[in-house]
Structures are given as structure tokens and as C-alpha cells.
Scaffold this motif. Structure first.
Motif, PDB file in Angstrom:
ATOM      1  N   PRO A 180      45.536  37.829  46.718  1.00  8.10           N
ATOM      2  CA  PRO A 180      45.189  36.483  47.364  1.00  8.10           C
ATOM      3  C   PRO A 180      45.541  36.685  49.162  1.00  8.10           C
ATOM      4  CG  PRO A 180      47.005  36.254  45.915  1.00  8.10           C
ATOM      5  CD  PRO A 180      46.942  38.077  45.796  1.00  8.10           C
ATOM      6  N   ASP A 233      42.860  37.404  34.063  1.00  6.92           N
ATOM      7  CA  ASP A 233      43.030  36.802  35.872  1.00  6.92           C
ATOM      8  C   ASP A 233      42.421  35.348  35.452  1.00  6.92           C
ATOM      9  OD1 ASP A 233      43.898  37.807  37.622  1.00  6.92           O
ATOM     10  OD2 ASP A 233      41.882  38.987  37.841  1.00  6.92           O
ATOM     11  N   MET A 288      39.103  44.279  40.948  1.00  5.22           N
ATOM     12  CA  MET A 288      40.729  45.497  39.441  1.00  5.22           C
ATOM     13  C   MET A 288      40.688  46.843  39.129  1.00  5.22           C
ATOM     14  SD  MET A 288      40.059  42.931  36.145  1.00  5.22           S
ATOM     15  CE  MET A 288      41.774  43.456  35.952  1.00  5.22           C
ATOM     16  N   ARG A 298      47.652  35.652  37.470  1.00  6.86           N
ATOM     17  CA  ARG A 298      47.525  36.544  36.370  1.00  6.86           C
ATOM     18  C   ARG A 298      47.471  35.290  35.358  1.00  6.86           C
ATOM     19  NH1 ARG A 298      44.383  40.581  36.281  1.00  6.86           N
ATOM     20  NH2 ARG A 298      45.666  41.505  34.641  1.00  6.86           N
ATOM     21  N   VAL A 320      37.307  33.488  46.711  1.00  3.95           N
ATOM     22  CA  VAL A 320      37.091  35.511  46.241  1.00  3.95           C
ATOM     23  C   VAL A 320      35.372  35.588  46.075  1.00  3.95           C
ATOM     24  CG1 VAL A 320      39.058  36.270  45.620  1.00  3.95           C
ATOM     25  CG2 VAL A 320      37.251  35.077  44.204  1.00  3.95           C
ATOM     26  N   GLU A 378      40.110  48.311  36.786  1.00  4.66           N
ATOM     27  CA  GLU A 378      39.270  48.305  35.647  1.00  4.66           C
ATOM     28  C   GLU A 378      37.476  48.108  35.371  1.00  4.66           C
ATOM     29  OE1 GLU A 378      42.206  46.488  35.949  1.00  4.66           O
ATOM     30  OE2 GLU A 378      43.180  46.555  33.311  1.00  4.66           O
ATOM     31  N   SER A 392      42.734  43.345  46.854  1.00  3.07           N
ATOM     32  CA  SER A 392      44.004  43.434  46.058  1.00  3.07           C
ATOM     33  C   SER A 392      44.628  42.587  45.275  1.00  3.07           C
ATOM     34  CB  SER A 392      44.253  44.751  46.668  1.00  3.07           C
ATOM     35  OG  SER A 392      43.403  45.827  46.446  1.00  3.07           O
ATOM     36  N   TYR A 420      36.934  40.204  45.815  1.00  6.69           N
ATOM     37  CA  TYR A 420      38.630  40.813  44.351  1.00  6.69           C
ATOM     38  C   TYR A 420      37.386  42.039  43.139  1.00  6.69           C
ATOM     39  CZ  TYR A 420      38.809  38.665  38.873  1.00  6.69           C
ATOM     40  OH  TYR A 420      39.120  38.832  37.974  1.00  6.69           O
TER      41      TYR A 420
HETATM   42  P1  AMP Z   1      44.490  46.684  40.964  1.00  3.21           P
HETATM   43  O1  AMP Z   1      43.588  46.793  39.656  1.00  3.21           O
HETATM   44  O2  AMP Z   1      46.056  47.162  41.533  1.00  3.21           O
HETATM   45  O3  AMP Z   1      43.212  46.123  41.558  1.00  3.21           O
HETATM   46  O4  AMP Z   1      45.178  44.519  40.415  1.00  3.21           O
HETATM   47  C1  AMP Z   1      43.466  44.094  39.851  1.00  3.21           C
HETATM   48  C2  AMP Z   1      44.296  42.592  40.552  1.00  3.21           C
HETATM   49  O5  AMP Z   1      45.225  42.500  41.444  1.00  3.21           O
HETATM   50  C3  AMP Z   1      43.314  42.101  39.969  1.00  3.21           C
HETATM   51  O6  AMP Z   1      42.776  41.742  38.216  1.00  3.21           O
HETATM   52  C4  AMP Z   1      43.645  39.506  40.447  1.00  3.21           C
HETATM   53  O7  AMP Z   1      44.835  39.908  39.633  1.00  3.21           O
HETATM   54  C5  AMP Z   1      44.304  40.834  41.798  1.00  3.21           C
HETATM   55  N1  AMP Z   1      43.340  40.931  42.745  1.00  3.21           N
HETATM   56  C6  AMP Z   1      42.755  41.530  43.281  1.00  3.21           C
HETATM   57  N2  AMP Z   1      41.949  41.119  44.247  1.00  3.21           N
HETATM   58  C7  AMP Z   1      42.734  39.630  44.342  1.00  3.21           C
HETATM   59  C8  AMP Z   1      42.070  38.588  45.138  1.00  3.21           C
HETATM   60  N3  AMP Z   1      40.673  38.261  46.505  1.00  3.21           N
HETATM   61  N4  AMP Z   1      42.260  37.709  45.303  1.00  3.21           N
HETATM   62  C9  AMP Z   1      43.523  37.320  44.307  1.00  3.21           C
HETATM   63  N5  AMP Z   1      43.642  38.461  43.358  1.00  3.21           N
HETATM   64  C10 AMP Z   1      43.176  39.344  43.359  1.00  3.21           C
END
Ligand code: AMP
Length: 506
Positions: free
Chosen positions: A279, A382, A302, A397, A322, A304, A277, A300
């Protein structure tokens, strides 16, 4: 068989007495109980006018009945729409008018305000408090446990989750039964979940991580969850003695590391620590390995797309990466302008395609079209790269990219250099409007209080390590970085705070 996620989860359930969930308060809910409770609640939802395809919105504190509501809505063929408990009435107004749910479930303290919003779209309102009390559970208790799960197609919607929307309006990500089931089953396999697993569930359940990754994966495997209303490091350490898996956001791991009770012995019974969620700092990864002997498995995903990549179960779990694309998921890195695929190690836009990828944004066909390539890849927003070994690395992002004097500066690159300095705990690099450069690279640093680090020292240490255009114009010190509940650093908040840094007349 119907493609309804609920049917896929439970139609093959043969051991109703198996433990599914226990709570810190001592409640024990078997798989049979869970199915019966979801049946009662599904009957109640139908009695409240909920039909297949209708949205059931819920802003509820974490509790077992709140999870049952999710299962019941899916079982009734409705579309579950969880809402962050932090949203204000003003924000809820947007979600309710946009989603037009048939039913809204909320805390009794909010009922009056929400009823006014719900009435405008003809939605009914039920209440559910933090202890699972309220009109929803009272109504469900009066209903029969038997419920014929409503048949659904794989592409029918099971849930809509609104994205956090730090730029512009929040968008409703439409997730199908196939999206959710396929991703959970892939993860069960990839992370070797079995019926012997006991998951410490300390994540919120309005977000993809706690709702789908943690809950669906455990339920598909017929494991058990210890359901905690919030994250408390001492409680989590106690529970590790009889649990096997923890799924957390990076802040769980940094906070656990601050606790002297976290030792190799304390984690001896655990087999897997998953982080995602946001880094996970490479330092946190290393420190965790040194203290506990376990390599955190970072993945990793999101809202969507559900989960896209994961470090391997058996192979090397690389700090700061990731991992590899999950089976069935294609990941590529492209030139953000042209969409041309880039070679390994080149930085660009991460795109994904697979059965995990959502059906589009609710009532935003144009926005949806703009985020998909013609060959079906979703443009994640991303920035990152795929290394020579195939591991994906996220550099932030796209909207956080800093363009200084016409040059692209990837915040992560500068942050990694700063984080490696002695005395630095963590940092966030942002772009701030600058009269000469368009944006000035600006570093916000959390330093160890005893290190006495100064702005000049940081700049001096970076000199020669970073190209001139990447060098921070200013280094500012703070006690903590602003984070949301999923542990994500809120760079938009930092950008607002320092908006006038270079333009202020002084
Ligand atoms: P959400 O939709 O709230 O789950 O957010 C998704 C975003 O969280 C992704 O597009 C990434 O930018 C970030 N994210 C999720 N997992 C990771 C991770 N392990 N490392 C870095 N960023 C992450």
C-alpha cells in the motif's frame, strides 16, 4: 500462431536496431540483440537437456543475462522459475525438491551447496554471477543465435513463481502464456505505453512486478528499459531527465521524497509513476503530487493474478485506493464465510476472475480448489471494499485481520487514523494474543523523532474517533517497520516480536 509468450512478444518485431535495454554501465542491447541472445541461450538450455514443460529455476542477481534467461526458457517451451536472491540453501531445498527443475542456475558462490540439492532431483546446475558471467553465458556464447521458438498452447505454463509464504509453506503459482501475455497487453493499453517510453527499471526480476509488469509491458510496447541492479534514489532522479516511466514499490516513493533533489523540474520529462506490491500511504501520494505535480498511479496485483486493478490514466487517481478493475478482469467483494457478493462500501474478501488469473498452485490440487469459487473467482486473501464510484480499496490481508473480543478489526482502519495524527510517519496494527480478548489490537508506530509523541497521546487522540473495540490496547514506538524487498510490512515479524506482550508475567 503459437501462443508462446515469446512469439507474441517478438514475432512481429520489424526493427531489430531499436534499443530494448541499456544498463547503468553503458551496455546497449537492441531488440535484435535480445532475440539473438535469447536464441543462443535457448539452444544452450536444450543442450543441457531442457525440454518443453521442464522447469528452469534461477536464483540470480539482476543482470541482462538473467532477463535473457527468462526469455530463453519461455522460448524453449520451458517453465521459468525465478527465486528470490535472499533465499538460503535451506529454503532452496524446498523449492528445488518441490519444483523438480531440469536445470538450476545460481551464483557461482552458491554452486556447491545447490549442486548437492539439485542432484537429488536429477537437475543440472549452471552458474550466473552478478555481472552476467558464469557457465550459463559461456555456454550460450558457443551456441547459434537461430532458434525455432517452441510452439505452446495458451494454457501451457510459462512460469512458476512461489508466493512469499508468510504463513505456512510457499506455494508455486502456475502462470500460463495466456496469463502473462493478456495482462501485459492490457497494461500497455491502459497505461498508454508506446515505443517512445523509457522505463526506469529498478525492481528485482524474481518477482511479478519487475519481471512481468515492468519487463513484458515495455517489451510489448517496443519501448526501452534502463536496467538498474538496485534502487538508488540519486541515480533514479538523474535518469528522470531522459526517462518517461518509473514503476516502483511504495518505498521507492518515500525514499525519493526524502531527497531534496526531487522537484517538479527533475520530473518534467516523466509521464507516469506507477506504484504497487504494497500500500502507498495516502500522505505519500499527496506529498508526491505537491512536490512533482504528478499523481502516482497505484495499481493492485499479486503473484497469482498478475495485475487486477489500476487507477485510471486519465480519470481521478484516488490516494489510498487501488483503482478500477482492469478491462477483462472481474472484481467482487464477498462475505468471507458464505461467498455471497456484498454491496458497495461493505468490507469483505476480494475475489477476481479473468484471463490474468493463474492456473493453480503447483502440485497442490486441494489448496487450489480451496482458493477458487465454483464460478471461477479466485479468493485473493485480501480484505477490502469497492466504493460507490467502483474504486477498490484494500484493507489488508485476511490473515492480518484482528479479532478482538469477537469483533473484527480491520488494521487499515486503525492505521489510517493513527497515520493522520501530526508527528506520525506510519503505523502497523497487529493482533497479539490477549488473555481476555483473544487478540489485543496493538499499534506499532514510527513517529517523527522530534514530535516526542507518547503512547498516552496516541490513545487519547484516537478516543472518540474509533469504536472502543478497535482502540489499540498498546501503542509501541519503533524507528522503522520491518519490510521485505517488495516494500511489504512484515506483520508476521511484528507479531513474533510482540507475541508475549499481554501474556508475559510482569
Ligand atoms: P505478491 O504476490 O508478492 O505480489 O503480493 C501480493 C499482495 O500484495 C496482494 O495480495 C496485496 O495484499 C498486496 N498488494 C499489492 N499491491 C497492493 C497495493 N497497491 N495496495 C495494497 N496492497 C497491495
Amino acid at each position: 500462431m503459437s501462443a508462446n509468450l515469446f512469439s507474441r512478444l517478438f514475432d512481429t518485431m520489424t526493427e531489430p536496431d531499436r534499443l530494448a535495454i541499456e544498463t547503468a554501465e553503458g551496455a546497449r542491447i537492441s531488440y535484435g540483440d535480445l532475440i539473438a541472445q535469447s536464441g543462443r541461450m535457448a539452444n544452450y538450455l536444450v543442450s543441457r537437456g531442457v525440454k518443453a514443460g521442464d522447469r528452469v529455476a534461477a536464483q540470480a542477481e539482476k543482470s541482462v543475462p538473467a532477463l535473457v534467461l527468462y526469455l530463453a526458457a519461455v522460448r524453449a517451451g520451458a517453465v521459468y522459475l525465478p527465486l528470490n536472491t535472499a533465499y538460503t540453501l535451506n529454503e532452496l531445498d524446498y523449492f528445488i525438491s518441490d519444483a523438480e527443475p531440469a536445470l538450476v542456475v545460481c551464483d557461482p558462490a552458491r554452486a556447491e551447496g545447490i549442486t548437492a540439492l539439485a542432484e537429488r532431483v536429477g537437475a543440472r546446475v549452471d552458474t550466473l554471477d552478478a555481472h552476467g558471467g558464469g557457465s550459463l553465458t559461456e555456454g550460450a556464447e558457443r551456441c547459434a543465435a537461430e532458434f525455432a521458438t517452441v510452439a505452446r498452447g495458451g494454457d501451457d505454463l510459462a512460469a512458476i513463481l512461489y508466493t512469499s509464504g508468510t504463513t505456512g509453506r510457499s506455494k508455486g503459482a502456475m502462470l500460463s502464456h495466456d496469463n502473462l501475455a493478456s495482462n501485459s497487453l492490457t497494461l500497455v493499453d491502459f497505461w498508454r505505453f508506446t515505443r517512445d517510453d523509457v522505463l526506469i527499471h529498478a525492481l528485482p526480476i524474481y518477482h511479478t512486478h519487475g519481471l512481468f509488469v515492468a519487463s513484458n509491458v515495455t517489451l510489448f510496447a517496443r519501448g526501452a528499459m534502463i536496467f538498474l541492479s538496485r534502487f538508488d534514489p540519486n541515480q533514479v532522479i538523474d535518469l528522470m531527465a531522459r526517462a518517461t516511466v518509473l514503476m516502483g514499490v511504495p518505498t521507492f516513493y518515500t525514499r525519493l521524497l526524502q531527497n531534496p533533489r526531487l522537484t517538479r523540474e527533475a520530473t518534467r520529462h516523466m509521464r507516469l509513476f506507477v506504484s504497487g506490491s504494497a500500500p502507498l500511504l495516502a500522505d505519500t501520494h499527496r506529498e508526491w503530487s505537491a512536490r512533482t505535480g504528478h499523481a502516482v498511479l497505484e495499481r493492485y496485483g499479486m503473484t497469482e493474478t498478475n495485475m487486477n486493478t489500476s487507477n485510471p490514466y486519465d480519470g481521478e487517481r484516488v490516494p489510498g485506493a487501488v483503482g478500477l478493475p482492469l478491462p477483462g478482469v472481474a472484481v467482487r467483494v464477498t462475505d468471507p464465510e458464505t461467498g455471497t457478493e456484498l454491496a458497495p462500501e461493505a468490507i469483505g474478501m476480494i475475489e477476481v476472475r479473468g484471463p490474468n488469473v493463474f492456473k493453480g498452485y503447483w502440485r497442490m490440487p486441494e489448496k487450489t480448489r480451496a482458493e477458487f469459487r465454483p464460478d471461477g473467482f479466485f479468493i485473493t486473501g485480501d480484505l477490502g471494499k469497492i466504493d460507490a464510484k467502483g474504486y477498490v480499496h484494500i484493507l489488508g490481508r485476511g490473515k492480518d485481520l484482528v479479532i478482538s473480543g469477537g469483533f473484527n478489526v480491520y488494521p487499515k482502519e486503525v492505521e489510517s487514523e493513527i497515520d493522520a495524527m501530526p508527528g506520525v510517519i506510519e503505523s502497523a496494527v497487529i493482533g497479539v494474543t490477549h488473555p481476555d480478548f483473544g487478540e489485543g489490537v496493538t499499534a506499532v508506530v514510527v513517529a517523527d523523532g522530534n514530535a516526542g509523541l507518547t503512547e498516552g497521546q496516541v490513545i487519547h487522540a484516537l478516543d472518540g474517533r474509533l469504536a472502543k473495540f478497535k482502540m489499540p490496547k498498546r501503542v509501541l514506538f519503533v524507528n522503522d517497520l520491518p519490510r521485505n524487498t517488495m516494500g511489504k510490512v512484515q506483520k508476521n515479524v511484528l507479531r513474533d516480536t510482540y507475541a508475549a506482550l499481554y501474556t508475559k508475567a510482569d
